[in-house]
Scaffold this active site. Structure first.
Site, PDB file in Angstrom:
ATOM      1  N   LYS A 101      31.307  29.255   3.367  1.00  0.00           N
ATOM      2  CA  LYS A 101      31.670  27.845   3.421  1.00  0.00           C
ATOM      3  C   LYS A 101      33.092  27.701   3.942  1.00  0.00           C
ATOM      4  CE  LYS A 101      33.735  25.690   0.447  1.00  0.00           C
ATOM      5  NZ  LYS A 101      35.147  25.187   0.293  1.00  0.00           N
ATOM      6  N   GLY A 145      36.628  49.102  -4.980  1.00  0.00           N
ATOM      7  CA  GLY A 145      35.542  48.388  -5.627  1.00  0.00           C
ATOM      8  C   GLY A 145      35.888  47.964  -7.043  1.00  0.00           C
ATOM      9  N   ARG A 196      27.334  27.076   4.987  1.00  0.00           N
ATOM     10  CA  ARG A 196      27.665  25.703   4.618  1.00  0.00           C
ATOM     11  C   ARG A 196      28.663  25.106   5.616  1.00  0.00           C
ATOM     12  NH1 ARG A 196      29.605  26.012  -1.333  1.00  0.00           N
ATOM     13  NH2 ARG A 196      29.876  23.765  -0.980  1.00  0.00           N
ATOM     14  N   LYS A 201       9.289  -0.805   2.763  1.00  0.00           N
ATOM     15  CA  LYS A 201       8.461   0.006   3.656  1.00  0.00           C
ATOM     16  C   LYS A 201       9.233   0.509   4.866  1.00  0.00           C
ATOM     17  CE  LYS A 201       5.261  -1.946   6.250  1.00  0.00           C
ATOM     18  NZ  LYS A 201       3.987  -2.490   6.770  1.00  0.00           N
ATOM     19  N   THR A 249       3.627 -13.809  10.174  1.00  0.00           N
ATOM     20  CA  THR A 249       4.491 -13.369  11.268  1.00  0.00           C
ATOM     21  C   THR A 249       5.184 -14.535  11.966  1.00  0.00           C
ATOM     22  OG1 THR A 249       2.552 -13.346  12.722  1.00  0.00           O
ATOM     23  CG2 THR A 249       3.178 -11.260  11.684  1.00  0.00           C
ATOM     24  N   ASN A 303      38.309  30.575  -4.647  1.00  0.00           N
ATOM     25  CA  ASN A 303      39.105  29.634  -3.851  1.00  0.00           C
ATOM     26  C   ASN A 303      39.462  28.344  -4.579  1.00  0.00           C
ATOM     27  OD1 ASN A 303      36.261  29.237  -3.737  1.00  0.00           O
ATOM     28  ND2 ASN A 303      36.488  27.836  -2.016  1.00  0.00           N
ATOM     29  N   TYR A 304      38.925  28.122  -5.783  1.00  0.00           N
ATOM     30  CA  TYR A 304      39.118  26.847  -6.472  1.00  0.00           C
ATOM     31  C   TYR A 304      39.784  27.088  -7.816  1.00  0.00           C
ATOM     32  CZ  TYR A 304      37.778  22.258  -8.438  1.00  0.00           C
ATOM     33  OH  TYR A 304      37.779  21.007  -9.003  1.00  0.00           O
ATOM     34  N   ARG A 344       0.801  -1.218   0.000  1.00  0.00           N
ATOM     35  CA  ARG A 344       0.000   0.000   0.000  1.00  0.00           C
ATOM     36  C   ARG A 344       0.839   1.276   0.000  1.00  0.00           C
ATOM     37  NH1 ARG A 344      -4.157  -0.372   4.724  1.00  0.00           N
ATOM     38  NH2 ARG A 344      -2.776  -1.971   5.554  1.00  0.00           N
ATOM     39  N   GLY A 353      -5.363  -7.791  15.742  1.00  0.00           N
ATOM     40  CA  GLY A 353      -5.785  -8.990  16.442  1.00  0.00           C
ATOM     41  C   GLY A 353      -6.387  -8.636  17.792  1.00  0.00           C
TER      42      GLY A 353
END
Length: 468
Positions: free
Chosen positions: A358, A430, A340, A22, A83, A393-394, A15, A141
């Site tokens: 980050k 700037g 981050r 499940k 069961t 940075n990369y 279901r 039951g």
């Protein structure tokens, strides 16, 4: 006395209408089965036996990864024939003594105190059933007692119950504790002579009665502990009940929630005094909020410590992941900010709208108020970091660090190409792109000279030719 725990987690969950097993569907951010294992791990059992079936490889891999230190053992039920048949698969790995506690993998909110109460009720010489009285017992039951109402005589499955028995509201939750040696004997004698042609675990009650073994019942403190999940609707309902319970506990401790119905904790949340949380906030992993912290609407916060007096404005996303995030006392973050993993903010730091941080440390009083990126950076006290500025940075292969000394002013739309150091008190004009260190106390500018071209005209669109 030794304790073995058997958790039934073999069902397909038709279901749920999902390819995912499940028991791996989530409540409060964790698979249902993980909730059960996490709870029972506090009982210090000699072993926990997981009975898997549908999606067994996925279930076993996920749980082994989530609980590397737990004494987990896996057995498989293939095919699934009820069961009783499920627990039969665990017999070869169960000892010949002690107590076996049987739980359901799709009943995620069972509490350790309830599980322990069931073990205690068994005591090694009784069959103990976990029962509850429900307003609507459909599908469960029924517990049949003697005329005095004290002794449990039998459990009758809903599909096999007579109209009179279906009127009974006390039901079996699917969880029991039994002397292991007796249980193994009962399981060997189960038959499938019933409407479904399945082997019912509940038939052991009659066997215990026939052997003169007392059958007793224990009950949970709250109905939510024994509610199982068979459909997405039930999953959502249980989620909301669980979240409301967490919200209620926090409000009893003094936390102000704008609306407890719009609040989610998917991990652990610790709050100091006078914490205020607006609507639609989600807390994941481990989150600690200090005194007088205010969390605005629609924030997602994961694995973070937010110190006293800090304000997290609306629509802020904080994700500490494994490295964590720290927000210092009196800091202001957001709206629409993103912190981050590895973001460490000192006291009274300002992180404004559309700023991302980050793996960077910002010392006391530093500010990045608009549209900026700080990655792999060390930022000194009282730095003002301009709108539109970024740390590059990369380099395409490796990450490099930017060091910004105290009292530095970085103008708008600057690019700081790491590795680079800006000395104390430096001012960066700037629009500058820097690839070399900037000396302390000086103005550093790196940009093309402004030029205006007289007589220049903007290109015009040519009119489209008409077809002949």
């Amino acid at each position: 006395m030794s304790l073995s725990i058997v958790i039934m987690a073999a069902g397909k969950g038709t279901r749920m209408k999902s390819a995912r097993p499940k028991v791996l569907h989530k409540i409060a951010g964790r698979p249902m089965l993980a909730h059960v294992i996490g709870t029972t791990s506090t009982l210090h059992a000699q072993q926990q036996v997981l009975i898997t079936g549908h999606g067994a490889d996925m279930v076993e891999a996920d749980m082994a990864k989530a609980f590397p230190e737990a004494p987990l053992r896996f057995v498989r039920q293939e095919p699934q024939l009820g069961t009783g048949h499920a627990v039969q698969q665990a017999v070869p790995v169960l000892p010949d003594e002690g107590i076996t506690l049987i739980l359901n993998g799709d009943t995620p909110l069972i509490q350790a105190s309830t599980a322990q109460a069931l073990v205690d009720a068994c005591g090694g010489d009784k069959l103990a059933l976990l029962t509850i009285t429900l307003a609507d017992p459909t599908g469960y039951g029924r517990i049949v007692r003697d005329a005095s109402g004290e002794r449990v005589l039998a459990i009758v499955e809903h599909k096999d119950a007579s109209p009179e028995q279906r009127a009974i509201r006390e039901v079996y939750t699917g969880m029991m504790a039994a002397p292991t040696a007796r249980l193994k004997g009962w399981l060997s004698r189960l038959t499938n002579d019933n409407a479904q042609g399945e082997y019912y675990l509940t038939d052991v009650v009659a066997m215990a009665q026939a052997e003169g073994l007392a059958v007793v019942a224990a009950q949970p403190q709250d109905e939510v502990e024994v509610l199982g999940v068979n459909s997405p609707a039930q999953l959502a309902e249980l989620e909301r009940r669980h979240q409301l319970a967490q919200a209620t506990t926090l409000m009893e401790q003094g936390v102000r929630l704008a609306d407890p119905a719009r609040f989610d904790v998917r991990g652990t949340l610790q709050c100091g005094r006078d914490v205020d949380i607006d609507v639609n906030c989600v807390f994941e992993g481990t989150v600690t909020l200090g005194d007088e912290v205010r969390i605005g609407a629609n924030c997602v916060i994961r694995n973070a410590r937010i110190d006293a007096g800090a304000v997290i404005h609306p629509f802020t996303h904080i994700d500490g992941d494994k490295d964590g995030v720290t927000v210092g006392e009196g800091s202001l973050v957001g709206p629409f900010a993103r912190l981050r993993p590895g973001a460490q903010l000192g006291r009274e730091v300002h992180i404004g709208n559309f700023v991302e941080v980050k793996n960077s440390t910002l010392a006391d009083g530093a500010k990045a108020n608009h549209l900026a990126y700080l990655g792999d950076a060390t930022v000194g006290e009282r730095v003002n970091y301009g709108a539109g500025s970024i740390t590059a940075n990369y380099d395409g292969a490796n990450k490099h660090r930017t060091v910004i000394g105290q009292d530095v002013h970085v103008g708008s739309n600057c690019v700081l190409i790491a590795p680079i150091t800006l000395g104390d008190g430096a001012t960066i004009g700037g629009g500058s792109t820097l690839s070399k260190d900037a000396p302390a106390g000086q103005l550093t500018v790196s940009r093309a000279r402004q030029v205006s071209l007289p007589g220049w005209q903007r290109p015009q669109k040519h009119p489209k030719k008409q077809g002949g």
